[in-house]
Write an enzyme that holds these catalytic residues in place. Structure first.
Site, PDB file in Angstrom:
ATOM      1  CB  SER B  46      -0.887  -0.015   1.243  1.00  0.00           C
ATOM      2  OG  SER B  46      -1.846   1.011   1.164  1.00  0.00           O
ATOM      3  CD  GLU B  47      -0.805   3.736  -3.423  1.00  0.00           C
ATOM      4  OE1 GLU B  47      -0.810   2.502  -3.262  1.00  0.00           O
ATOM      5  OE2 GLU B  47      -1.711   4.341  -4.029  1.00  0.00           O
ATOM      6  CG  ASN B  48      -0.739   4.209   3.190  1.00  0.00           C
ATOM      7  OD1 ASN B  48      -0.781   3.185   2.524  1.00  0.00           O
ATOM      8  ND2 ASN B  48      -1.217   4.278   4.406  1.00  0.00           N
ATOM      9  CB  SER B  88       6.111   3.796   0.027  1.00  0.00           C
ATOM     10  OG  SER B  88       5.068   3.102  -0.599  1.00  0.00           O
TER      11      SER B  88
END
Lengths: 237, 218
Positions: B46-48, B88
């Site tokens: 998840s890119e956060n 990330s």
């Protein structure tokens, strides 16, 4: 002798020196890991014409959204905005300017800014509206665009634990943009949940070394959840 | 019959290989996480800043400091790691994520994608989509084959502002599995009970059809 003690006792002291037309870099992703008290203090100070660099702009009445009510923000540099009606209104009326920036490019702009790197090349955005007007260059068989880094007059950061020297640890995904934001401000202010004795944090586990931090203030946080989704409950186990 | 959202997600899940690090966009791609083959291990990014995204929490597990890129409450799976946004996107941009699945408005025969901006409508931003399509080794788009007016979303050239150029490998729609290569769409599989004629009529871009296109299986 204050030595390396960065702790300030009031929000007035935490944001002292903030004036109109400044650039603020803010940590946080949505409403997760945002320096709630520092944002409230900026609202109280009523400084205007601010440029705010942050992935998002909060929601109506919470997070950076509160700065829209008094029209304090002139320009946002963000990857995703518009979770609030006021934002849309001010954007359409031309009172607010937005520079939409891909999320990874935004993170890298902050990281590079804090690391003394003025610009970098990335494939992200090449051939899209984001790349328009930017220098391009080919490395190998791929084309890249040049993106300039960002620095701020102030950085506002939310951490979980910090010691008096400003060494910080973030909790879970409240980390997000905070470590990069911490490096990119001329004055970096960290609002923490818990101030711990200097020496009690494991040096190997510190996310942001105190060298980047100018002021530390202990805050209280509402920690509002934007989208609470629960796992479907099962009765057969 | 065209596929339901769940069936598209089931077909997407067949693209996962054991040991893959996968980033799933909001909507149908996220649903694919429900259909991962029990015999393989896949880790969701998840890119956060979360590698190893688990299911949604129970009421007791809800934690404001634990969200996904859609800003939804989430849990971490066993072996997860949490990191900054810069880290990330280093994973994403650096090509370490094996597979990205995301939605789109349009894809064209050169593999360019438009997914974030419709001129004249309020623009909310691209989030991490431009970084994801620039970085992942393998990128799959899920979308309906045509819009609700019947206009094809598979074009010779995208008409909307782009998210990325020459980056899409595969499209999984409610009608077909399409491979994008050599400047054309290649029909690989069709939804059961959908005719090749229908797919042809709803594909505006150059479409290569080989004989006996197999049906998708679930």
């Amino acid at each position: 002798m204050a030595g390396f003690n960065k702790v300030v006792e009031s929000y007035d002291a935490a944001m002292a020196g903030l004036t109109d037309n400044m650039t603020i870099i803010a940590g946080g992703f949505g409403l997760c890991g945002i320096p709630e008290g520092l944002i409230s203090q900026i609202r109280k100070m009523a400084t205007t014409n601010l440029t705010v660099v942050s992935n998002n702009c909060g929601v109506d009445g919470f997070g950076l959204g509160v700065l829209l009510q008094q029209k304090q923000i002139r320009k946002m540099i963000s990857s995703y905005v518009g979770e609030n009606a006021l934002f849309e209104q001010q954007l359409l009326s031309g009172e607010l300017e937005v520079e939409l920036t891909p999320q990874g490019t935004l993170a890298e702009k902050m990281r590079a800014g804090g690391a003394g790197i003025p610009a970098f090349y990335t494939a992200t955005g090449y051939g899209t509206p984001v790349g328009e007007g930017k220098e391009t260059r080919k490395f190998g068989d791929r084309s890249y665009i040049m993106e300039e880094s960002v620095t701020g007059d102030f950085s506002i950061v939310k951490a979980w634990k910090a010691d008096k020297y400003g060494n910080c640890i973030y909790r879970h995904t409240a980390q997000n943009f905070n470590p990069m934001a911490a490096t990119a401000g001329k004055i970096t202010v960290v609002e923490v949940e818990e101030l711990v004795e200097t020496g009690s944090l494991n040096p190997s586990e510190i996310h942001t070394p105190g060298i980047y931090v100018d002021r530390v203030i202990v805050g209280t946080f509402e920690k509002r959840i934007e989208r609470k989704i629960l796992t479907p409950t099962t009765n057969n186990q | 019959m065209s596929l339901s959202r769940e069936q598209i997600a089931m077909r997407v899940a067949q693209e996962f290989s054991d040991g893959d690090y996968v980033n799933l966009g909001i909507g149908i791609p996220t649903l694919a996480a429900n259909y991962v083959d029990k015999d393989i291990e896949v880790m969701l990014q998840s890119e956060n800043g979360l590698l190893g995204m688990g299911p949604y929490p129970t009421e007791e597990q809800v934690d404001a400091d634990m969200i996904n890129a859609g800003k939804e409450t989430v849990t971490a799976s066993k072996g997860a790691s949490i990191f900054s946004s810069a880290e990330s996107f280093a994973m994403i941009r650096g090509g370490h994520v094996d597979l990205t699945v995301l939605g789109a408005f349009e894809v064209d025969v050169s593999g360019s994608i438009a997914s974030w901006m419709i001129p004249g409508k309020l623009i909310k931003g691209m989030g991490g989509a431009m970084d994801l399509v620039a970085g992942a080794r393998n990128i799959i788009v899920t979308m309906t084959h045509a819009d609700k007016h019947g206009n094809s979303k598979l074009l010779d050239s995208c008409t909307l502002p782009l998210t990325g150029v020459n980056c899409i490998n595969r499209i999984i729609t409610d009608l077909a599995v399409i491979e994008v290569k050599d400047g054309a769409f290649h029909l690989k599989e069709k939804a059961p009970d959908v005719t090749v004629e229908e797919i042809k009529s709803k594909t505006a871009g150059k479409l290569i059809i080989t004989e006996n296109t197999p049906d998708m299986s679930f």
